[in-house]
Design a protein around this motif. Structure first.
Motif, PDB file in Angstrom:
ATOM      1  N   VAL A 150     -17.739   8.283   5.887  1.00 29.38           N
ATOM      2  CA  VAL A 150     -17.857   8.701   4.490  1.00 29.38           C
ATOM      3  C   VAL A 150     -16.549   9.384   4.118  1.00 29.38           C
ATOM      4  O   VAL A 150     -16.110  10.309   4.803  1.00 29.38           O
ATOM      5  CB  VAL A 150     -19.038   9.670   4.284  1.00 29.38           C
ATOM      6  CG1 VAL A 150     -19.122  10.116   2.833  1.00 29.38           C
ATOM      7  CG2 VAL A 150     -20.340   9.026   4.727  1.00 29.38           C
ATOM      8  N   GLY A 151     -15.917   8.890   3.057  1.00 31.44           N
ATOM      9  CA  GLY A 151     -14.651   9.486   2.656  1.00 31.44           C
ATOM     10  C   GLY A 151     -14.390   9.316   1.178  1.00 31.44           C
ATOM     11  O   GLY A 151     -14.937   8.430   0.530  1.00 31.44           O
ATOM     12  N   THR A 152     -13.549  10.190   0.653  1.00 33.36           N
ATOM     13  CA  THR A 152     -13.147  10.122  -0.739  1.00 33.36           C
ATOM     14  C   THR A 152     -11.635  10.320  -0.797  1.00 33.36           C
ATOM     15  O   THR A 152     -11.066  11.026   0.037  1.00 33.36           O
ATOM     16  CB  THR A 152     -13.895  11.163  -1.593  1.00 33.36           C
ATOM     17  OG1 THR A 152     -13.522  11.019  -2.954  1.00 33.36           O
ATOM     18  CG2 THR A 152     -13.658  12.566  -1.119  1.00 33.36           C
ATOM     19  N   TRP A 153     -11.001   9.672  -1.765  1.00 34.28           N
ATOM     20  CA  TRP A 153      -9.537   9.707  -1.844  1.00 34.28           C
ATOM     21  C   TRP A 153      -9.111   9.712  -3.310  1.00 34.28           C
ATOM     22  O   TRP A 153      -9.496   8.841  -4.077  1.00 34.28           O
ATOM     23  CB  TRP A 153      -8.977   8.481  -1.143  1.00 34.28           C
ATOM     24  CG  TRP A 153      -7.496   8.426  -0.975  1.00 34.28           C
ATOM     25  CD1 TRP A 153      -6.569   9.342  -1.358  1.00 34.28           C
ATOM     26  CD2 TRP A 153      -6.758   7.368  -0.362  1.00 34.28           C
ATOM     27  NE1 TRP A 153      -5.312   8.928  -1.022  1.00 34.28           N
ATOM     28  CE2 TRP A 153      -5.398   7.714  -0.406  1.00 34.28           C
ATOM     29  CE3 TRP A 153      -7.112   6.148   0.211  1.00 34.28           C
ATOM     30  CZ2 TRP A 153      -4.408   6.902   0.105  1.00 34.28           C
ATOM     31  CZ3 TRP A 153      -6.120   5.346   0.720  1.00 34.28           C
ATOM     32  CH2 TRP A 153      -4.780   5.721   0.671  1.00 34.28           C
ATOM     33  N   ASN A 154      -8.310  10.695  -3.678  1.00 34.08           N
ATOM     34  CA  ASN A 154      -7.702  10.728  -5.005  1.00 34.08           C
ATOM     35  C   ASN A 154      -6.385   9.978  -4.892  1.00 34.08           C
ATOM     36  O   ASN A 154      -5.422  10.487  -4.314  1.00 34.08           O
ATOM     37  CB  ASN A 154      -7.473  12.168  -5.463  1.00 34.08           C
ATOM     38  CG  ASN A 154      -6.902  12.239  -6.860  1.00 34.08           C
ATOM     39  OD1 ASN A 154      -6.192  11.340  -7.309  1.00 34.08           O
ATOM     40  ND2 ASN A 154      -7.212  13.307  -7.561  1.00 34.08           N
ATOM     41  N   VAL A 155      -6.321   8.770  -5.423  1.00 32.70           N
ATOM     42  CA  VAL A 155      -5.130   7.934  -5.274  1.00 32.70           C
ATOM     43  C   VAL A 155      -4.090   8.204  -6.361  1.00 32.70           C
ATOM     44  O   VAL A 155      -3.042   7.566  -6.376  1.00 32.70           O
ATOM     45  CB  VAL A 155      -5.499   6.431  -5.219  1.00 32.70           C
ATOM     46  CG1 VAL A 155      -6.342   6.150  -3.995  1.00 32.70           C
ATOM     47  CG2 VAL A 155      -6.194   5.971  -6.473  1.00 32.70           C
ATOM     48  N   ALA A 156      -4.378   9.144  -7.248  1.00 29.71           N
ATOM     49  CA  ALA A 156      -3.419   9.622  -8.249  1.00 29.71           C
ATOM     50  C   ALA A 156      -2.834   8.502  -9.103  1.00 29.71           C
ATOM     51  O   ALA A 156      -1.661   8.502  -9.440  1.00 29.71           O
ATOM     52  CB  ALA A 156      -2.296  10.412  -7.572  1.00 29.71           C
ATOM     53  N   GLY A 157      -3.659   7.526  -9.440  1.00 31.05           N
ATOM     54  CA  GLY A 157      -3.226   6.457 -10.334  1.00 31.05           C
ATOM     55  C   GLY A 157      -2.222   5.495  -9.728  1.00 31.05           C
ATOM     56  O   GLY A 157      -1.588   4.734 -10.454  1.00 31.05           O
ATOM     57  N   ARG A 158      -2.075   5.516  -8.407  1.00 34.69           N
ATOM     58  CA  ARG A 158      -1.097   4.639  -7.755  1.00 34.69           C
ATOM     59  C   ARG A 158      -1.726   3.301  -7.383  1.00 34.69           C
ATOM     60  O   ARG A 158      -2.893   3.220  -7.032  1.00 34.69           O
ATOM     61  CB  ARG A 158      -0.540   5.308  -6.502  1.00 34.69           C
ATOM     62  CG  ARG A 158       0.285   6.555  -6.833  1.00 34.69           C
ATOM     63  CD  ARG A 158       0.737   7.253  -5.590  1.00 34.69           C
ATOM     64  NE  ARG A 158      -0.445   7.769  -4.896  1.00 34.69           N
ATOM     65  CZ  ARG A 158      -0.455   8.196  -3.640  1.00 34.69           C
ATOM     66  NH1 ARG A 158       0.631   8.154  -2.928  1.00 34.69           N
ATOM     67  NH2 ARG A 158      -1.558   8.659  -3.104  1.00 34.69           N
ATOM     68  N   SER A 159      -0.918   2.283  -7.446  1.00 34.56           N
ATOM     69  CA  SER A 159      -1.342   0.944  -7.060  1.00 34.56           C
ATOM     70  C   SER A 159      -1.303   0.836  -5.537  1.00 34.56           C
ATOM     71  O   SER A 159      -0.438   1.418  -4.894  1.00 34.56           O
ATOM     72  CB  SER A 159      -0.399  -0.082  -7.686  1.00 34.56           C
ATOM     73  OG  SER A 159      -0.878  -1.371  -7.475  1.00 34.56           O
ATOM     74  N   PRO A 160      -2.243   0.100  -4.944  1.00 35.28           N
ATOM     75  CA  PRO A 160      -2.312   0.016  -3.478  1.00 35.28           C
ATOM     76  C   PRO A 160      -1.281  -0.940  -2.883  1.00 35.28           C
ATOM     77  O   PRO A 160      -1.610  -2.023  -2.406  1.00 35.28           O
ATOM     78  CB  PRO A 160      -3.733  -0.478  -3.240  1.00 35.28           C
ATOM     79  CG  PRO A 160      -4.031  -1.315  -4.431  1.00 35.28           C
ATOM     80  CD  PRO A 160      -3.324  -0.634  -5.574  1.00 35.28           C
ATOM     81  N   THR A 161      -0.030  -0.552  -2.922  1.00 36.05           N
ATOM     82  CA  THR A 161       1.029  -1.395  -2.370  1.00 36.05           C
ATOM     83  C   THR A 161       1.863  -0.576  -1.392  1.00 36.05           C
ATOM     84  O   THR A 161       1.805   0.655  -1.377  1.00 36.05           O
ATOM     85  CB  THR A 161       1.956  -1.930  -3.479  1.00 36.05           C
ATOM     86  OG1 THR A 161       2.508  -0.820  -4.187  1.00 36.05           O
ATOM     87  CG2 THR A 161       1.205  -2.826  -4.444  1.00 36.05           C
ATOM     88  N   GLY A 162       2.645  -1.256  -0.615  1.00 34.27           N
ATOM     89  CA  GLY A 162       3.583  -0.597   0.288  1.00 34.27           C
ATOM     90  C   GLY A 162       2.918   0.335   1.273  1.00 34.27           C
ATOM     91  O   GLY A 162       1.997  -0.036   1.986  1.00 34.27           O
ATOM     92  N   SER A 163       3.367   1.581   1.288  1.00 37.41           N
ATOM     93  CA  SER A 163       2.876   2.540   2.279  1.00 37.41           C
ATOM     94  C   SER A 163       1.402   2.880   2.079  1.00 37.41           C
ATOM     95  O   SER A 163       0.735   3.290   3.022  1.00 37.41           O
ATOM     96  CB  SER A 163       3.712   3.815   2.247  1.00 37.41           C
ATOM     97  OG  SER A 163       3.537   4.490   1.020  1.00 37.41           O
ATOM     98  N   LEU A 164       0.883   2.720   0.864  1.00 39.92           N
ATOM     99  CA  LEU A 164      -0.540   3.013   0.660  1.00 39.92           C
ATOM    100  C   LEU A 164      -1.422   2.050   1.444  1.00 39.92           C
ATOM    101  O   LEU A 164      -2.506   2.422   1.888  1.00 39.92           O
ATOM    102  CB  LEU A 164      -0.903   2.961  -0.830  1.00 39.92           C
ATOM    103  CG  LEU A 164      -0.462   4.160  -1.653  1.00 39.92           C
ATOM    104  CD1 LEU A 164      -0.919   4.003  -3.094  1.00 39.92           C
ATOM    105  CD2 LEU A 164      -0.992   5.450  -1.086  1.00 39.92           C
ATOM    106  N   ALA A 165      -0.984   0.811   1.625  1.00 43.32           N
ATOM    107  CA  ALA A 165      -1.754  -0.140   2.426  1.00 43.32           C
ATOM    108  C   ALA A 165      -1.849   0.347   3.871  1.00 43.32           C
ATOM    109  O   ALA A 165      -2.895   0.236   4.510  1.00 43.32           O
ATOM    110  CB  ALA A 165      -1.125  -1.527   2.359  1.00 43.32           C
ATOM    111  N   VAL A 166      -0.762   0.919   4.384  1.00 41.78           N
ATOM    112  CA  VAL A 166      -0.769   1.481   5.735  1.00 41.78           C
ATOM    113  C   VAL A 166      -1.674   2.705   5.768  1.00 41.78           C
ATOM    114  O   VAL A 166      -2.433   2.907   6.716  1.00 41.78           O
ATOM    115  CB  VAL A 166       0.660   1.844   6.187  1.00 41.78           C
ATOM    116  CG1 VAL A 166       0.647   2.571   7.517  1.00 41.78           C
ATOM    117  CG2 VAL A 166       1.523   0.597   6.264  1.00 41.78           C
ATOM    118  N   ASP A 167      -1.612   3.527   4.732  1.00 41.67           N
ATOM    119  CA  ASP A 167      -2.454   4.719   4.658  1.00 41.67           C
ATOM    120  C   ASP A 167      -3.934   4.358   4.718  1.00 41.67           C
ATOM    121  O   ASP A 167      -4.726   5.078   5.318  1.00 41.67           O
ATOM    122  CB  ASP A 167      -2.179   5.502   3.371  1.00 41.67           C
ATOM    123  CG  ASP A 167      -0.801   6.150   3.353  1.00 41.67           C
ATOM    124  OD1 ASP A 167      -0.161   6.240   4.420  1.00 41.67           O
ATOM    125  OD2 ASP A 167      -0.367   6.553   2.264  1.00 41.67           O
TER     126      ASP A 167
END
Length: 93
Positions: free
Chosen positions: A25-42
């Motif tokens: 169970v998890g929640t994430w505030n992605v701050a309006g960022r698109s899921p590309t680059g380092s976010l995919a690794v995250d």
């Protein structure tokens, strides 16, 4: 990640089964960022797929950038779709 155990009753108590499930169970505030680059690794690191769960419950906040247009007007589902696609691809591995 916690281990859960559920017992599903049957009409005959001798037939009861215990099933252990691992739930993430998890929640994430992605701050309006698109899921590309380092976010995919995250996402890989966040979901900890090396120690995979049976059930994932995920919540996301601020998927769209907080602009006047998205706050007041209709929101564009593109970013949410992109996040859903990334999560789906990541969990399918």
């Amino acid at each position: 990640m916690d281990d859960l155990s559920f017992e599903f009753p049957d009409t005959d108590p001798g037939n009861a089964k215990n099933i252990e499930l691992r739930v993430f169970v998890g929640t994430w505030n992605v701050a309006g960022r698109s899921p590309t680059g380092s976010l995919a690794v995250d996402v890989d690191e966040w979901l900890n797929l090396k120690d995979a769960a049976d059930i994932y419950v995920l919540g996301f906040q601020v998927i769209v950038p907080l602009t006047a247009k998205t706050v007041i007007g209709a929101e564009d589902p593109t970013e949410a779709t992109n996040w859903n696609l990334l999560i789906g691809k990541t969990l399918e591995r």
